[in-house]
Design a protein around this motif. Sequence first.
Motif, PDB file in Angstrom:
ATOM      1  N   SER A 144      78.332   4.791  -1.491  1.00  0.00           N
ATOM      2  CA  SER A 144      79.491   5.111  -0.163  1.00  0.00           C
ATOM      3  C   SER A 144      80.682   5.795  -0.288  1.00  0.00           C
ATOM      4  CB  SER A 144      79.672   4.064   0.871  1.00  0.00           C
ATOM      5  OG  SER A 144      78.199   3.779   1.432  1.00  0.00           O
ATOM      6  N   VAL A 145      81.085   5.561  -1.739  1.00  0.00           N
ATOM      7  CA  VAL A 145      82.376   5.872  -2.294  1.00  0.00           C
ATOM      8  C   VAL A 145      82.424   7.358  -2.441  1.00  0.00           C
ATOM      9  CG1 VAL A 145      83.965   5.845  -4.254  1.00  0.00           C
ATOM     10  CG2 VAL A 145      82.998   3.810  -3.440  1.00  0.00           C
ATOM     11  N   LYS A 146      81.446   8.047  -3.075  1.00  0.00           N
ATOM     12  CA  LYS A 146      81.422   9.409  -3.069  1.00  0.00           C
ATOM     13  C   LYS A 146      81.087  10.271  -1.755  1.00  0.00           C
ATOM     14  CE  LYS A 146      76.503   9.871  -4.078  1.00  0.00           C
ATOM     15  NZ  LYS A 146      75.568  10.533  -5.355  1.00  0.00           N
ATOM     16  N   ARG A 147      80.962   9.310  -0.737  1.00  0.00           N
ATOM     17  CA  ARG A 147      80.561   9.840   0.732  1.00  0.00           C
ATOM     18  C   ARG A 147      81.955   9.679   1.450  1.00  0.00           C
ATOM     19  NH1 ARG A 147      75.314   6.886   2.501  1.00  0.00           N
ATOM     20  NH2 ARG A 147      75.457   8.391   4.268  1.00  0.00           N
ATOM     21  N   GLY A 148      82.985   9.226   0.795  1.00  0.00           N
ATOM     22  CA  GLY A 148      84.229   9.048   1.744  1.00  0.00           C
ATOM     23  C   GLY A 148      84.970   7.880   1.894  1.00  0.00           C
ATOM     24  N   ALA A 149      84.382   6.770   1.123  1.00  0.00           N
ATOM     25  CA  ALA A 149      85.302   5.419   0.978  1.00  0.00           C
ATOM     26  C   ALA A 149      86.167   5.562  -0.118  1.00  0.00           C
ATOM     27  CB  ALA A 149      84.193   4.322   0.994  1.00  0.00           C
ATOM     28  N   ILE A 150      87.352   4.774   0.104  1.00  0.00           N
ATOM     29  CA  ILE A 150      88.115   4.804  -1.040  1.00  0.00           C
ATOM     30  C   ILE A 150      87.777   4.028  -2.133  1.00  0.00           C
ATOM     31  CG2 ILE A 150      90.467   3.809  -1.648  1.00  0.00           C
ATOM     32  CD1 ILE A 150      91.474   4.485   1.187  1.00  0.00           C
ATOM     33  N   ALA A 151      86.968   3.013  -1.927  1.00  0.00           N
ATOM     34  CA  ALA A 151      86.608   1.943  -2.953  1.00  0.00           C
ATOM     35  C   ALA A 151      85.476   1.141  -2.523  1.00  0.00           C
ATOM     36  CB  ALA A 151      87.679   1.189  -3.523  1.00  0.00           C
ATOM     37  N   ALA A 152      84.611   0.628  -3.393  1.00  0.00           N
ATOM     38  CA  ALA A 152      83.521  -0.487  -3.040  1.00  0.00           C
ATOM     39  C   ALA A 152      83.261  -1.163  -4.344  1.00  0.00           C
ATOM     40  CB  ALA A 152      82.392   0.240  -2.639  1.00  0.00           C
ATOM     41  N   LEU A 153      83.390  -2.523  -4.179  1.00  0.00           N
ATOM     42  CA  LEU A 153      82.980  -3.597  -5.104  1.00  0.00           C
ATOM     43  C   LEU A 153      81.536  -3.894  -4.596  1.00  0.00           C
ATOM     44  CD1 LEU A 153      83.805  -5.155  -7.470  1.00  0.00           C
ATOM     45  CD2 LEU A 153      84.897  -6.880  -6.136  1.00  0.00           C
ATOM     46  N   GLY A 154      80.565  -3.184  -5.299  1.00  0.00           N
ATOM     47  CA  GLY A 154      79.217  -3.442  -4.896  1.00  0.00           C
ATOM     48  C   GLY A 154      78.330  -3.862  -6.018  1.00  0.00           C
ATOM     49  N   ILE A 155      77.138  -3.786  -5.530  1.00  0.00           N
ATOM     50  CA  ILE A 155      75.797  -4.011  -6.294  1.00  0.00           C
ATOM     51  C   ILE A 155      75.401  -2.672  -6.719  1.00  0.00           C
ATOM     52  CG2 ILE A 155      73.403  -4.816  -6.588  1.00  0.00           C
ATOM     53  CD1 ILE A 155      74.570  -7.088  -4.380  1.00  0.00           C
ATOM     54  N   ASN A 156      74.759  -2.532  -8.021  1.00  0.00           N
ATOM     55  CA  ASN A 156      73.985  -1.263  -8.299  1.00  0.00           C
ATOM     56  C   ASN A 156      72.400  -1.416  -7.745  1.00  0.00           C
ATOM     57  OD1 ASN A 156      71.966   0.236  -9.904  1.00  0.00           O
ATOM     58  ND2 ASN A 156      73.760   0.771 -11.392  1.00  0.00           N
ATOM     59  N   TYR A 157      72.097  -0.724  -6.708  1.00  0.00           N
ATOM     60  CA  TYR A 157      70.839  -0.907  -6.090  1.00  0.00           C
ATOM     61  C   TYR A 157      69.859  -0.557  -6.822  1.00  0.00           C
ATOM     62  CZ  TYR A 157      73.209  -2.517  -1.675  1.00  0.00           C
ATOM     63  OH  TYR A 157      73.506  -3.339  -0.851  1.00  0.00           O
ATOM     64  N   TYR A 158      69.918   0.460  -7.755  1.00  0.00           N
ATOM     65  CA  TYR A 158      68.813   0.632  -8.510  1.00  0.00           C
ATOM     66  C   TYR A 158      68.302  -0.560  -9.562  1.00  0.00           C
ATOM     67  CZ  TYR A 158      65.995   2.748 -12.462  1.00  0.00           C
ATOM     68  OH  TYR A 158      65.063   2.929 -13.377  1.00  0.00           O
ATOM     69  N   ASP A 159      69.615  -1.180 -10.067  1.00  0.00           N
ATOM     70  CA  ASP A 159      69.448  -2.582 -11.021  1.00  0.00           C
ATOM     71  C   ASP A 159      68.642  -3.434 -10.126  1.00  0.00           C
ATOM     72  OD1 ASP A 159      70.155  -1.194 -12.940  1.00  0.00           O
ATOM     73  OD2 ASP A 159      72.069  -2.115 -13.366  1.00  0.00           O
ATOM     74  N   LEU A 160      68.974  -3.644  -8.680  1.00  0.00           N
ATOM     75  CA  LEU A 160      68.609  -4.520  -7.608  1.00  0.00           C
ATOM     76  C   LEU A 160      67.079  -4.570  -7.643  1.00  0.00           C
ATOM     77  CD1 LEU A 160      69.878  -6.810  -6.115  1.00  0.00           C
ATOM     78  CD2 LEU A 160      69.729  -5.476  -4.287  1.00  0.00           C
ATOM     79  N   GLY A 161      66.588  -2.906  -7.475  1.00  0.00           N
ATOM     80  CA  GLY A 161      65.391  -2.630  -7.339  1.00  0.00           C
ATOM     81  C   GLY A 161      64.565  -3.111  -8.657  1.00  0.00           C
ATOM     82  N   ARG A 162      64.915  -2.986  -9.767  1.00  0.00           N
ATOM     83  CA  ARG A 162      64.335  -3.221 -11.038  1.00  0.00           C
ATOM     84  C   ARG A 162      64.343  -4.779 -10.924  1.00  0.00           C
ATOM     85  NH1 ARG A 162      63.931   1.129 -15.455  1.00  0.00           N
ATOM     86  NH2 ARG A 162      62.634  -0.499 -16.082  1.00  0.00           N
ATOM     87  N   GLN A 163      65.052  -5.479 -10.648  1.00  0.00           N
ATOM     88  CA  GLN A 163      65.116  -6.771 -10.324  1.00  0.00           C
ATOM     89  C   GLN A 163      63.887  -7.319  -9.433  1.00  0.00           C
ATOM     90  OE1 GLN A 163      68.707  -8.642  -9.425  1.00  0.00           O
ATOM     91  NE2 GLN A 163      67.987 -10.882  -9.371  1.00  0.00           N
ATOM     92  N   ALA A 164      63.675  -6.637  -8.343  1.00  0.00           N
ATOM     93  CA  ALA A 164      62.488  -6.774  -7.343  1.00  0.00           C
ATOM     94  C   ALA A 164      61.334  -6.547  -8.060  1.00  0.00           C
ATOM     95  CB  ALA A 164      62.838  -6.158  -6.083  1.00  0.00           C
ATOM     96  N   GLY A 165      61.466  -5.383  -8.918  1.00  0.00           N
ATOM     97  CA  GLY A 165      60.052  -5.072  -9.394  1.00  0.00           C
ATOM     98  C   GLY A 165      59.560  -5.834 -10.704  1.00  0.00           C
ATOM     99  N   LYS A 166      60.396  -6.578 -11.035  1.00  0.00           N
ATOM    100  CA  LYS A 166      59.856  -7.899 -11.790  1.00  0.00           C
ATOM    101  C   LYS A 166      59.128  -8.955 -11.232  1.00  0.00           C
ATOM    102  CE  LYS A 166      63.741  -7.635 -15.441  1.00  0.00           C
ATOM    103  NZ  LYS A 166      63.261  -6.674 -15.899  1.00  0.00           N
TER     104      LYS A 166
END
Length: 325
Positions: free
Chosen positions: A252-274
């Motif tokens: 959401s940062v490149k979509r207009g938020a000043i900042a975000a402290l968040g999760i890498n959702y691609y990595d989260l998906g890989r975690q679920a993929g395991k």
Amino acid sequence: MLGKQKRIFNSMFGALVLGAVFSTTAIAAEKSVAITAIVEHPALDAARDGVRDELKDAGFEIEKNLKWDYQSAQGNTGTAAQIARKFVGNRPDAIVAIGTPSAQAVVAATKSIPVVFLAITDPVAAQLVNSWQPSHTNVTGVSDVLELPKQINLIKSIVPGAKRVGIVYNPGEANSVAVVTQLKELLGKSGMTLVGAAAPRTIDVGQAAKSLVGRVDVIYANTDNNVVSAFESLAKVCNDAKIPLIASDTSSVKRGAIAALGINYYDLGRQAGKEVARILKGENPGDIAPAASNTLELFINTAAAQKQGVTLSPELIKSAKTVIK
């Protein structure tokens, strides 16, 4: 002559039997995964792609030995329930459900097909599992839960004098309600207040944000799917009204938020993929404890900060993993 014909017949019969064995083996080796998301937006799309790529690395590849069926509910809970029923009828080897409404629909529809939830902030509050221990049911998964005290610290570091924090959320999404409840309590301990604005549908996000103008010092956007889907409308209100906008989803940062402290959702998906791969290899989902990501990344958008009237400290910018200018 008869002996030769018999030998030919036996050879042909043997080849047919052997071919049937190989065919059966190939069919047995093929697995099917159905994956559904409540809506499509960058974070959930990245999570989906992470599952797919992790399965490929685990030896399950689409169009080779994996049948992959993806469907989005396009933000409609009724459609999510229809997709869930369809998937259950197809009897895949596992169902991956991304987003709370989709996960709730799938879990309600089956007690036997393995279900892996993904990007659910609070799976217990969403009644997907009873606890963070192995469920001993057909359900496991990966959460995108965030430590809210760290989110509050980020808000303070960007808007030090903030007293009133606004939030737009869907009151029909269990995870969003849970975040609002916890955030209200934590902000109260810091001498701050939370001001909520309901957005039951994606199209309500912009109007809900406008209702906060003049009433808040900063707006915090959690991972509510309605909000993330319509993030540009939220950012526009903040730009026009010079209200700092801080997110919990880094995309959401490149979509207009000043900042975000968040999760890498691609990595989260890989975690679920395991977890999905373990299930496809024969493990019981009820023996796999629900998990969460412990890795947070700070994204900064200096252009958004300028539009929203905020001066970021050099130290904060330097600490960011990604800076968008």
